[in-house]
Design an enzyme around this catalytic site. Structure first.
Site, PDB file in Angstrom:
ATOM      1  N   ASN A  31      40.177  45.110  38.930  1.00 19.96           N
ATOM      2  CA  ASN A  31      39.522  44.018  38.204  1.00 19.96           C
ATOM      3  C   ASN A  31      38.344  43.505  39.022  1.00 19.96           C
ATOM      4  O   ASN A  31      38.525  42.862  40.058  1.00 19.96           O
ATOM      5  CB  ASN A  31      40.537  42.897  37.955  1.00 19.96           C
ATOM      6  N   TRP A  32      37.137  43.771  38.522  1.00 24.50           N
ATOM      7  CA  TRP A  32      35.938  43.367  39.256  1.00 24.50           C
ATOM      8  C   TRP A  32      35.618  41.882  39.106  1.00 24.50           C
ATOM      9  O   TRP A  32      34.768  41.360  39.825  1.00 24.50           O
ATOM     10  CB  TRP A  32      34.731  44.177  38.772  1.00 24.50           C
ATOM     11  N   LYS A  33      36.251  41.219  38.161  1.00 29.12           N
ATOM     12  CA  LYS A  33      35.997  39.796  37.899  1.00 29.12           C
ATOM     13  C   LYS A  33      34.495  39.574  37.652  1.00 29.12           C
ATOM     14  O   LYS A  33      33.848  40.404  37.022  1.00 29.12           O
ATOM     15  CB  LYS A  33      36.559  38.943  39.035  1.00 29.12           C
ATOM     16  N   HIS A 118      44.925  36.569  32.332  1.00 28.57           N
ATOM     17  CA  HIS A 118      44.822  36.601  33.797  1.00 28.57           C
ATOM     18  C   HIS A 118      44.917  35.174  34.323  1.00 28.57           C
ATOM     19  O   HIS A 118      44.485  34.222  33.673  1.00 28.57           O
ATOM     20  CB  HIS A 118      43.504  37.250  34.215  1.00 28.57           C
ATOM     21  N   GLU A 188      51.561  38.693  38.330  1.00 29.99           N
ATOM     22  CA  GLU A 188      50.632  38.270  39.374  1.00 29.99           C
ATOM     23  C   GLU A 188      50.956  36.828  39.761  1.00 29.99           C
ATOM     24  O   GLU A 188      50.453  35.898  39.127  1.00 29.99           O
ATOM     25  CB  GLU A 188      49.181  38.414  38.910  1.00 29.99           C
ATOM     26  N   GLY A 194      44.123  36.347  45.668  1.00 26.49           N
ATOM     27  CA  GLY A 194      42.964  35.987  46.474  1.00 26.49           C
ATOM     28  C   GLY A 194      43.270  35.127  47.681  1.00 26.49           C
ATOM     29  O   GLY A 194      42.360  34.605  48.321  1.00 26.49           O
ATOM     30  N   SER A 234      46.646  39.971  45.962  1.00 29.99           N
ATOM     31  CA  SER A 234      46.262  40.353  47.330  1.00 29.99           C
ATOM     32  C   SER A 234      46.712  41.771  47.679  1.00 29.99           C
ATOM     33  O   SER A 234      47.184  42.034  48.789  1.00 29.99           O
ATOM     34  CB  SER A 234      46.816  39.346  48.340  1.00 29.99           C
ATOM     35  N   GLY A 255      42.427  43.222  42.739  1.00 30.09           N
ATOM     36  CA  GLY A 255      41.294  42.335  42.554  1.00 30.09           C
ATOM     37  C   GLY A 255      40.163  42.665  43.508  1.00 30.09           C
ATOM     38  O   GLY A 255      39.489  43.688  43.390  1.00 30.09           O
ATOM     39  N   GLY A 256      39.948  41.804  44.497  1.00 35.11           N
ATOM     40  CA  GLY A 256      38.822  41.935  45.412  1.00 35.11           C
ATOM     41  C   GLY A 256      38.725  43.276  46.110  1.00 35.11           C
ATOM     42  O   GLY A 256      37.621  43.771  46.367  1.00 35.11           O
TER      43      GLY A 256
END
Length: 274
Positions: A31-33, A118, A188, A194, A234, A255-256
């Site tokens: 997920n690039w957000k 999300h 999640e 994050g 994370s 995510g990140g």
């Protein structure tokens, strides 16, 4: 935009086949957000698509770019084993909803699946379970797979309310789906997204088993057994393997760490396949 979609159809198994095939497959979605320009996305995909790590047919990989990059990414991945996801959708097919994107619009440009609920949509944009149920149904009706995201806050987790929270999110969020619908679930925990905090694999397994049992009670044992349940929060290369070893974990929502092709590939490489 393509005028002849048949010529650009991905030469890989359909979603229906994937979700009804043997349960050993693992799903890894990035997920690039709200990240990446077109140039940055092109640079990412150039190195990502060419990797041999993606050749394992037991690992289903997907990227979830922002809306502005979906068409370009669809063209880039159309002849690859990578599936394309959207970060959200509106529940209506069309109308006076300035700034929104509908499920038919997403399907029209080649989106395969869409995140529903999300934690950032729930907590920043205050999306509630009844609306998320409508969004999940809209995705199904448009021919996409909804990925329902559920999870508890730190306060809820510490007070022992996790299962009550998840039961409510599941019961309402899935309430508008047809009895034989195919969907994906993503657990999640909000406190792990994050933050660098990762839920212990034992806790993840316990929670995923509870979710699967709940799906069985809402639909059937068969649907529960074939529904992929992903973990998100994370996720990095150093914890991906231990998480994927949990019996009821069928993949990861990253995510990140998915913003770097090198990091994302490292995570995929760590996935354990029975």
């Amino acid at each position: 935009m393509f005028t002849d979609k048949e010529t650009h159809r991905k030469p890989f198994p359909t979603w229906a086949h994937l979700l009804h095939s043997e349960p050993s497959k693992q799903f890894v979605f990035g997920n690039w957000k709200m990240n990446k320009t077109l140039t940055e996305a092109q640079t990412f995909l150039k190195s990502f698509i060419s990797s041999d790590i993606l050749s394992n047919p037991q690992i289903i990989t997907g990227i979830i770019p922002p809306f502005t990059l979906l068409s370009a990414c669809q063209q880039a991945v159309s002849d690859s084993p990578i599936f394309l996801g959207a970060q959200t959708t509106h529940e209506a097919d069309s109308g006076a909803f300035t700034g929104e994107i509908s499920a038919p619009m997403l399907k029209d440009i080649g989106v395969d699946f869409v995140l529903i609920g999300h934690s950032e949509r729930r907590h920043i944009f205050h999306e509630q379970n009844p609306v998320l149920a409508e969004k999940a149904a809209a995705a199904i009706h448009s021919g996409m797979i909804p990925v329902l995201c559920i999870g508890e806050t730190l306060e809820e987790q510490e007070s022992g309310a996790t299962q009550d929270i998840l039961l409510n999110q599941l019961t309402t969020g899935l309430s508008k789906l047809p009895e034989q619908a195919s969907f994906i679930l993503a657990y999640e925990p909000v406190w792990a997204i994050g933050t660098g905090k990762v839920a212990h694999p034992d806790l993840v397994q316990e929670t995923h088993a509870f979710c699967r049992k709940t799906i069985a009670s809402l639909f059937s044992k068969d649907i529960a057994e074939r529904t992929p349940i992903l973990y998100g929060g994370s996720v990095k290369a150093d914890n991906a393997r231990s998480l994927s070893l949990c019996p009821d974990v069928n993949g990861l929502l990253v995510g990140g760490a998915s913003l770097s092709s090198e990091n994302f590939l490292s995570i995929i490489q760590q996935i354990d396949i029975p």
